[in-house]
Design a protein around this motif. Sequence first.
Motif, PDB file in Angstrom:
ATOM      1  N   GLY A  89       0.894  -1.392  -0.151  1.00 27.63           N
ATOM      2  CA  GLY A  89      -0.199   0.078  -0.034  1.00 27.63           C
ATOM      3  C   GLY A  89       0.700   1.347  -0.052  1.00 27.63           C
ATOM      4  O   GLY A  89       0.629   2.316   0.425  1.00 27.63           O
ATOM      5  N   ALA A  90       1.967   1.355  -0.764  1.00 32.53           N
ATOM      6  CA  ALA A  90       2.811   2.474  -0.593  1.00 32.53           C
ATOM      7  C   ALA A  90       2.164   3.697  -1.212  1.00 32.53           C
ATOM      8  O   ALA A  90       2.765   4.900  -0.935  1.00 32.53           O
ATOM      9  N   GLU A  91       1.141   3.761  -1.987  1.00 33.88           N
ATOM     10  CA  GLU A  91       0.436   4.832  -2.532  1.00 33.88           C
ATOM     11  C   GLU A  91      -0.193   5.611  -1.598  1.00 33.88           C
ATOM     12  O   GLU A  91      -0.603   6.628  -1.505  1.00 33.88           O
ATOM     13  N   ARG A  92      -0.478   4.804  -0.425  1.00 39.50           N
ATOM     14  CA  ARG A  92      -1.237   5.366   0.705  1.00 39.50           C
ATOM     15  C   ARG A  92      -0.363   5.907   1.929  1.00 39.50           C
ATOM     16  O   ARG A  92      -0.938   6.185   2.977  1.00 39.50           O
ATOM     17  N   LEU A  93       0.874   5.753   1.512  1.00 40.07           N
ATOM     18  CA  LEU A  93       1.878   6.373   2.745  1.00 40.07           C
ATOM     19  C   LEU A  93       1.732   7.933   3.038  1.00 40.07           C
ATOM     20  O   LEU A  93       1.700   8.680   2.072  1.00 40.07           O
ATOM     21  N   ASP A  94       1.615   8.335   4.253  1.00 38.56           N
ATOM     22  CA  ASP A  94       1.591   9.600   4.567  1.00 38.56           C
ATOM     23  C   ASP A  94       2.777  10.242   4.372  1.00 38.56           C
ATOM     24  O   ASP A  94       3.766   9.657   4.397  1.00 38.56           O
ATOM     25  N   GLY A 124      -0.254   7.588  -5.863  1.00 33.16           N
ATOM     26  CA  GLY A 124       1.123   6.908  -6.392  1.00 33.16           C
ATOM     27  C   GLY A 124       2.114   7.138  -5.481  1.00 33.16           C
ATOM     28  O   GLY A 124       1.716   7.574  -4.100  1.00 33.16           O
ATOM     29  N   LEU A 125       3.317   6.590  -5.794  1.00 32.25           N
ATOM     30  CA  LEU A 125       4.194   6.574  -4.645  1.00 32.25           C
ATOM     31  C   LEU A 125       4.752   8.252  -4.330  1.00 32.25           C
ATOM     32  O   LEU A 125       4.967   8.908  -5.206  1.00 32.25           O
ATOM     33  N   PRO A 126       4.912   8.401  -2.947  1.00 33.50           N
ATOM     34  CA  PRO A 126       5.168   9.664  -2.677  1.00 33.50           C
ATOM     35  C   PRO A 126       6.710  10.390  -3.249  1.00 33.50           C
ATOM     36  O   PRO A 126       7.572   9.106  -3.476  1.00 33.50           O
ATOM     37  N   GLY A 127       6.735  11.374  -3.655  1.00 32.68           N
ATOM     38  CA  GLY A 127       7.853  11.861  -4.450  1.00 32.68           C
ATOM     39  C   GLY A 127       9.334  11.550  -3.686  1.00 32.68           C
ATOM     40  O   GLY A 127      10.510  11.459  -4.468  1.00 32.68           O
ATOM     41  N   ALA A 128       9.234  11.588  -2.282  1.00 35.57           N
ATOM     42  CA  ALA A 128      10.328  11.408  -1.574  1.00 35.57           C
ATOM     43  C   ALA A 128      10.976   9.936  -1.779  1.00 35.57           C
ATOM     44  O   ALA A 128      12.195   9.770  -1.724  1.00 35.57           O
ATOM     45  N   LEU A 129       9.943   8.985  -1.950  1.00 36.19           N
ATOM     46  CA  LEU A 129      10.487   7.793  -2.130  1.00 36.19           C
ATOM     47  C   LEU A 129      10.806   7.358  -3.635  1.00 36.19           C
ATOM     48  O   LEU A 129      11.745   6.496  -3.904  1.00 36.19           O
ATOM     49  N   ALA A 130      10.104   7.824  -4.567  1.00 39.02           N
ATOM     50  CA  ALA A 130      10.058   7.436  -5.930  1.00 39.02           C
ATOM     51  C   ALA A 130      11.351   7.990  -6.487  1.00 39.02           C
ATOM     52  O   ALA A 130      12.003   7.652  -7.516  1.00 39.02           O
ATOM     53  N   SER A 298      -0.206  17.400   0.774  1.00 36.25           N
ATOM     54  CA  SER A 298      -0.351  16.042   1.634  1.00 36.25           C
ATOM     55  C   SER A 298      -1.590  15.572   1.404  1.00 36.25           C
ATOM     56  O   SER A 298      -1.716  14.419   2.026  1.00 36.25           O
ATOM     57  N   GLY A 299      -2.578  15.980   0.777  1.00 32.42           N
ATOM     58  CA  GLY A 299      -3.811  15.078   0.472  1.00 32.42           C
ATOM     59  C   GLY A 299      -5.122  16.093   0.054  1.00 32.42           C
ATOM     60  O   GLY A 299      -5.030  17.066   0.249  1.00 32.42           O
TER      61      GLY A 299
END
Length: 554
Positions: A89-94, A124-130, A298-299
């Motif tokens: 569920g990486a697309e739901r990471l805060d 989608g994947l948060p930018g910090a991880l992508a 943030s959402g």
Amino acid sequence: MTPGRIHDALRLLALDGAGLGGLWLRARPGPVRDAVLAALEPLGARRIGPQTPEDALSGGIDLAATLSAGQVVSRPGILEQGGLVIVTGAERLDPARAARLAQAVDDGGLALVCLDEGAAEDEGLPGALADRLGLFLYLDDMRHDALDDLDTVSAGGAAMQGPDVTLAPDQVRALVETAAALAIDGMRAPLLTARAARGLAALDGAATLTEDHLARAVALCLAHRGTPLPQTDDTDETAADDTPPPEERDSAAEDDSTDAPSDSLPAELLVAAARAQLPSDLLRSLAEGRRARAAKGSGGTGAAQRGHRRGRPLPARPGRPGDAARLDLVATLRAAAPWQTIRARTAQVPRLVHLRPADFRIQRFEERTERLLIFCVDASGSQAVARLAEAKGAIELLLAQAYARRDHVALVAFRGKAAEVLLPPTRSLVQTKKRLAALPGGGGTPLAAGVSTACDLAQMAARRGLTPSLALLTDGRANIDLDGQPDRQRAQDDALSAATRAGRGLPGGIVIDTGRRPSPSLATLAERAAASYVPLPRADAASLSRTVAPLLDG
């Protein structure tokens, strides 16, 4: 997506996963994704999710073992142990959790496999991880029977040593030029691509790095980060006009051959390889998703409210339990555990657990309020019938998105001498469409009345616990003041005053200029209302909806 790219990605992950940061796996649940995850089992991957407790990630005191042994017993965190970690569920990471994982990747020794099941563009994947995950795979276009021999790939690569080949200067230059041609910012992506190319050469047992290794690395590490090519209708004409005569082409070729080294690697070949690796609609979806997530921050939910009763759990804080605060028993025991040996020696009465008021921890929660989108639509005569129809079509598309997010919507229309609330806050998509279809056009433009009515509606919604946001669609030609009189100058002044009031009471929002030419007065009104100003002189309903949706999600 080809099976060869999947093999390359898994072999690189087993060989140098920590050095590459990990893998962004964008795929819906299904047999193809299950086959890829099964290939990772020999690497001993552990799983975490968006709701995994922070103490499980970072480690800390093992409460049960500490209370049983009478002394502090610590346990390592999942991120501290390193290795391969699968993030479901990486697309739901805060943002906070994504930043925590990104920091763990930067610290080294950890490789993440982020499972991205996002369907909408803003998922989608948060930018910090992508930005930190070097490898990318897209599996929705794969067939399961193409991965029959995938089960032995990762196990074989796990025993290999790290890459030891190096890149030639022209290969480094080609990678940097490729990243620039794909409009990729920063140097992290080219560095990860270079590391992947070295890994592929090591896996192939090659002593030197070839163009094929570079092309395969670009397909895995750079292709998904690029921007889609702009679509133009006069491509052939432009190409024909720009083609030089034969004699000029010959002279230009001679000049290029004298300036460029003969053994240099053309970056155009790598750019073409990157463009060809992913479907154009996927590149466009990823690019629009990045813009949407950057615009909405943030959402797309309402405002955050901290409390002690309900919502998403937050870390406990020291405090005294009372009517409004409940004791967090586990956090309290964890705070008291390190002091049990000392307190037992000085205690006058023997107890199983020795507590002090300083150990008390209270529960905390974060609850998001529901959001209200107030559509304020200009239905006056200056808003031509065709433009009003486009605005109606765009609002219908936006309403469908709001309904999917379970947002409340309201509809305010202004025409003639006043504004009217056609639809109070509701979640009924059917009722909203009916009221919108029955919206007539014609008459004066009481812009101030429309903005003022929207502000009144927003204040009532805020008292009910909703978070209001305004979407104003108008051409800005205000000619009716708040008293209903035809006075253009006073109408403009009243509109600016209403916009100032909206800026104080409505967080965010958007002002869409639907006139044939951008209106400076409407841009000033948007500034007063602390809203985004978007001129859309020639836009149909679909393009209007695509432009507005990311801004309304903020």
